[in-house]
Motif scaffolding. Structure first.
Motif, PDB file in Angstrom:
ATOM      1  N   GLY A 313       0.811  -1.210   0.000  1.00  0.00           N
ATOM      2  CA  GLY A 313       0.000   0.000   0.000  1.00  0.00           C
ATOM      3  C   GLY A 313       0.846   1.261   0.000  1.00  0.00           C
ATOM      4  N   PHE A 314       0.197   2.405  -0.080  1.00  0.00           N
ATOM      5  CA  PHE A 314       0.938   3.663  -0.126  1.00  0.00           C
ATOM      6  C   PHE A 314       1.310   4.128   1.273  1.00  0.00           C
ATOM      7  CE2 PHE A 314      -3.459   5.093   0.291  1.00  0.00           C
ATOM      8  CZ  PHE A 314      -3.353   6.109   1.222  1.00  0.00           C
ATOM      9  N   GLU A 315       2.297   5.030   1.324  1.00  0.00           N
ATOM     10  CA  GLU A 315       2.745   5.614   2.581  1.00  0.00           C
ATOM     11  C   GLU A 315       2.261   7.059   2.686  1.00  0.00           C
ATOM     12  OE1 GLU A 315       6.973   5.275   2.702  1.00  0.00           O
ATOM     13  OE2 GLU A 315       6.960   3.073   2.742  1.00  0.00           O
ATOM     14  N   SER A 335      -4.065   8.453  13.091  1.00  0.00           N
ATOM     15  CA  SER A 335      -5.046   8.434  11.998  1.00  0.00           C
ATOM     16  C   SER A 335      -5.224   9.844  11.460  1.00  0.00           C
ATOM     17  CB  SER A 335      -6.386   7.879  12.489  1.00  0.00           C
ATOM     18  OG  SER A 335      -6.902   8.664  13.548  1.00  0.00           O
ATOM     19  N   VAL A 336      -5.732   9.919  10.256  1.00  0.00           N
ATOM     20  CA  VAL A 336      -6.081  11.206   9.647  1.00  0.00           C
ATOM     21  C   VAL A 336      -7.598  11.280   9.656  1.00  0.00           C
ATOM     22  CG1 VAL A 336      -5.920  12.645   7.594  1.00  0.00           C
ATOM     23  CG2 VAL A 336      -4.004  11.177   8.228  1.00  0.00           C
ATOM     24  N   GLY A 349      -9.265   8.964   6.883  1.00  0.00           N
ATOM     25  CA  GLY A 349      -9.960   7.802   7.401  1.00  0.00           C
ATOM     26  C   GLY A 349      -9.117   6.547   7.497  1.00  0.00           C
ATOM     27  N   ARG A 350      -7.797   6.665   7.454  1.00  0.00           N
ATOM     28  CA  ARG A 350      -6.922   5.495   7.526  1.00  0.00           C
ATOM     29  C   ARG A 350      -6.011   5.601   8.752  1.00  0.00           C
ATOM     30  NH1 ARG A 350      -6.383   2.896   2.336  1.00  0.00           N
ATOM     31  NH2 ARG A 350      -7.410   4.080   0.670  1.00  0.00           N
ATOM     32  N   LYS A 351      -5.553   4.441   9.188  1.00  0.00           N
ATOM     33  CA  LYS A 351      -4.591   4.406  10.280  1.00  0.00           C
ATOM     34  C   LYS A 351      -3.186   4.200   9.717  1.00  0.00           C
ATOM     35  CE  LYS A 351      -7.365   2.960  14.234  1.00  0.00           C
ATOM     36  NZ  LYS A 351      -7.482   1.983  15.344  1.00  0.00           N
ATOM     37  N   TYR A 352      -2.221   4.899  10.326  1.00  0.00           N
ATOM     38  CA  TYR A 352      -0.847   4.837   9.870  1.00  0.00           C
ATOM     39  C   TYR A 352       0.080   4.561  11.059  1.00  0.00           C
ATOM     40  CZ  TYR A 352      -2.844   7.170   5.812  1.00  0.00           C
ATOM     41  OH  TYR A 352      -3.620   7.487   4.721  1.00  0.00           O
ATOM     42  N   THR A 384       9.802  16.141  10.474  1.00  0.00           N
ATOM     43  CA  THR A 384       9.110  15.410   9.409  1.00  0.00           C
ATOM     44  C   THR A 384       8.906  13.962   9.829  1.00  0.00           C
ATOM     45  OG1 THR A 384      11.208  14.906   8.300  1.00  0.00           O
ATOM     46  CG2 THR A 384      10.049  16.876   7.597  1.00  0.00           C
ATOM     47  N   PHE A 385       7.882  13.355   9.278  1.00  0.00           N
ATOM     48  CA  PHE A 385       7.593  11.959   9.607  1.00  0.00           C
ATOM     49  C   PHE A 385       7.324  11.169   8.331  1.00  0.00           C
ATOM     50  CE2 PHE A 385       3.418  13.951   9.537  1.00  0.00           C
ATOM     51  CZ  PHE A 385       2.655  13.046   8.813  1.00  0.00           C
ATOM     52  N   TYR A 386       7.560   9.862   8.428  1.00  0.00           N
ATOM     53  CA  TYR A 386       7.327   8.931   7.334  1.00  0.00           C
ATOM     54  C   TYR A 386       6.547   7.758   7.917  1.00  0.00           C
ATOM     55  CZ  TYR A 386      11.052  11.692   5.292  1.00  0.00           C
ATOM     56  OH  TYR A 386      11.805  12.733   4.826  1.00  0.00           O
ATOM     57  N   ALA A 387       5.374   7.512   7.367  1.00  0.00           N
ATOM     58  CA  ALA A 387       4.483   6.497   7.939  1.00  0.00           C
ATOM     59  C   ALA A 387       3.943   5.591   6.854  1.00  0.00           C
ATOM     60  CB  ALA A 387       3.340   7.167   8.700  1.00  0.00           C
TER      61      ALA A 387
END
Length: 554
Positions: A313-315, A335-336, A349-352, A384-387
């Motif tokens: 899936g995408f990040e 989550s966003v 609406g997704r969890k990261y 910055t963050f990468y999830a």
């Protein structure tokens, strides 16, 4: 444009931060005040971290008590804690780092006018990383273990400093042999010691964990490591708000376009197994070649490698405009929320789960004042963050060198049959594999290992097992060894060069043997066949004009 905003984000608006840093050098503890810290940077990954810290001492304003111990080569441990200072009293969990300094520098600025040119300011910089990376990147052990599991092997490398939680079931599996062949060897000497080795224990361990599809995780709250068979449960955090970020982007890493095929290249029971990767394109294939005679082990390898190729899936990558009200760190889940961001965004609406965080803080020019020392200061912040999506099976590991070859040591064949003076061979059947094996003593490690009994390069008509005390060259890798060649002639089998002869010597010892010898005497060939049992001998000798057949007691 959005990508460059996140990857190369300029420092945002000034933030008031409380940065506490402590250096520990040979029992000495040096606590740095907030205003003395000029610059901080850290890359925090799920498997460890690296970073740098710059600070300064104005010698006129504050006595520099650090320079003497800092200028030594003693190890330096560094503790750092960063937390924002909010005027309205909110408390945020700090980011805490405990690392080991790798390299360091100091710049001294002197007064060129005053007599003696005294030092006015010293600017210090230290680079640091997590302890396992620093210590194990310089650790090159060459050790052989028998009847132990990998957990015991790793525990031998902890030095009483590092702490590892072992949760992968493969680590408890007791094996006949485990070898750390990481001793440094010299180039252009492969015939002597095997391939050129430059792989550290850190590289080896990460490669091993990857081979069992394990997970290597650094816990930033307990400052310990973990080896597990699955990703740890993420730690929940509150969603960030739109006004806390400057940019968000959805990102797709390079997608595999190949299928996966595993090949078992044995003569009896060869096997092929093709796994269809969902994102592959027809005809593109990545083959993995094995030579594993046991079907059970080959099936285990197939199960491990099949896990590697799943859709990830995408990040979601983002940059904060300020220190958020909730601290984000590797291993945290968020989550966003559609209520704050809207329903139509791809990432709503997704969890990261965060797998990497980068933080840089540079003190502003007007923050430091010579008239006071304060715990906090104003910094230009980059955060910055990468999830990845919380359900992603992708495992993040550091970039490493991979072990590629065996190493060579000498050994002696062991036999439990007959007396120590008898040249007997002892082949034992392995209960698990049903294969016959030698016992070979390795003097360097004072260990006896099992080596598969193979026909070597001899013609199949010949059967010459290696007997007791035969000196052999052994190639050893992680789990097994193979006899490369014999290093010495057998007792009394070697002839003097003047005979230009060939010799086959059979039997247990000098009084219980058969000798077949072809030699030249005065340029003429002779054939000698002699059987000896105690004093009883039988001799067949052929030379020009003579045939001797003799039986007697000597």
């Amino acid at each position: 444009m959005l990508a460059s905003t996140i990857e190369n984000k300029e420092y945002g608006d000034p933030d008031l931060l409380l940065i506490e840093a402590t250096l520990k050098i040979e029992g000495r503890v040096e606590k740095l005040s907030g205003t003395s810290i000029d610059l901080f940077h850290a890359d925090l990954e799920v498997y460890g971290f690296k970073g740098s810290l710059s600070f300064s001492y104005d010698v006129d304003f504050k006595q520099d008590t650090l320079i003497e111990s800092f200028s030594s080569e003693a190890p330096i441990w560094i503790d750092i804690s960063i937390v924002p200072v909010f005027k309205f009293g909110l408390k945020v969990e700090p980011i805490k780092i405990k690392g080991l300094v790798t390299d360091k520098s100091v710049v001294e600025r002197r007064n060129e006018v005053l007599e003696g040119q005294p030092v006015l300011v010293r600017n210090y910089t230290v680079n640091f990383s997590d302890p396992a990376f620093v210590l194990w990147k310089q650790h090159y052990p060459c050790e052989l273990y028998t009847n132990k599991n990998m957990r015991k092997v790793i525990e031998q490398q902890l030095f009483g400093i590092l702490s590892v939680d072992f949760k992968h079931e493969k680590l408890a599996e007791v094996l006949p042999m485990i070898t750390l062949g990481l001793g440094l060897t010299y180039p252009y000497q492969c015939q002597s010691t095997g391939g050129f080795h430059t792989v550290s224990f850190y590289d080896f361990l990460m490669s091993y964990i990857d081979s069992i599809f394990g997970v290597w995780v650094y816990d930033y709250s307990t400052h310990t490591y973990q080896i597990s068979g699955h990703k740890p449960e993420p730690k929940s955090t509150k969603p960030f708000l739109p006004n806390e970020v400057t940019a968000l982007r959805s990102y797709w890493p390079e997608t595999p376009r190949h299928n996966l095929q595993m090949l078992n290249g044995i003569a009896i029971g060869s096997d092929r197994k093709l796994f269809n990767v969902p994102t592959s394109m027809k005809g593109v294939r990545k083959d993995f070649l094995y030579r594993e005679p046991l079907k059970k082990k080959f099936d285990e390898l197939k199960k491990v490698d099949e896990k590697r190729f799943k859709e990830h899936g995408f990040e979601l990558h983002g940059a904060f405009s300020q220190w958020p009200l909730e601290t984000y760190f590797p291993g945290c889940e968020f989550s966003v929320e559609p209520k704050a961001w809207g329903q139509n965004l791809l990432y709503s609406g997704r969890k990261y789960c965060c797998y990497k965080v980068k933080i840089s803080a540079e003190q502003t020019d007007g923050s430091k004042k010579k008239t006071e020392i304060t715990d906090n200061a104003t910094y230009r912040l980059s955060y910055t963050f990468y999830a990845e999506q919380a359900e992603s099976p992708k495992i993040h590991m550091p970039d490493i060198q991979t072990p590629t070859s065996s190493f060579y040591v000498e050994g002696q064949v062991v036999s439990g049959i007959g007396s120590n003076s008898e040249l007997t061979y002892d082949l034992q059947k392995n209960k698990n594999t049903e294969q016959f094996e030698y016992q070979v003593y390795i003097p360097l490690f004072d260990q006896t290992i099992r080596v598969l009994f193979e026909t070597d390069n001899a013609n199949p008509h010949l059967y010459f097992p290696l007997y007791r005390d035969t000196r052999v060259l052994v190639a050893i890798d992680l789990y097994q060894a193979v006899i490369v060649r014999v290093l010495d002639w057998g007792r009394h089998s070697r002839l003097t060069p003047d005979t230009q002869g060939n010799h086959l010597l059979f039997g247990k010892n000098d009084t219980d043997q058969t000798s077949v010898k072809h030699i030249y005497q005065q340029g003429k060939p002779e054939l000698h066949i002699k059987r000896t049992k105690g004093k009883d001998t039988e001799l067949l000798q052929m030379k020009e004009g003579t045939l001797i057949l003799q039986t007697c007691e000597e």
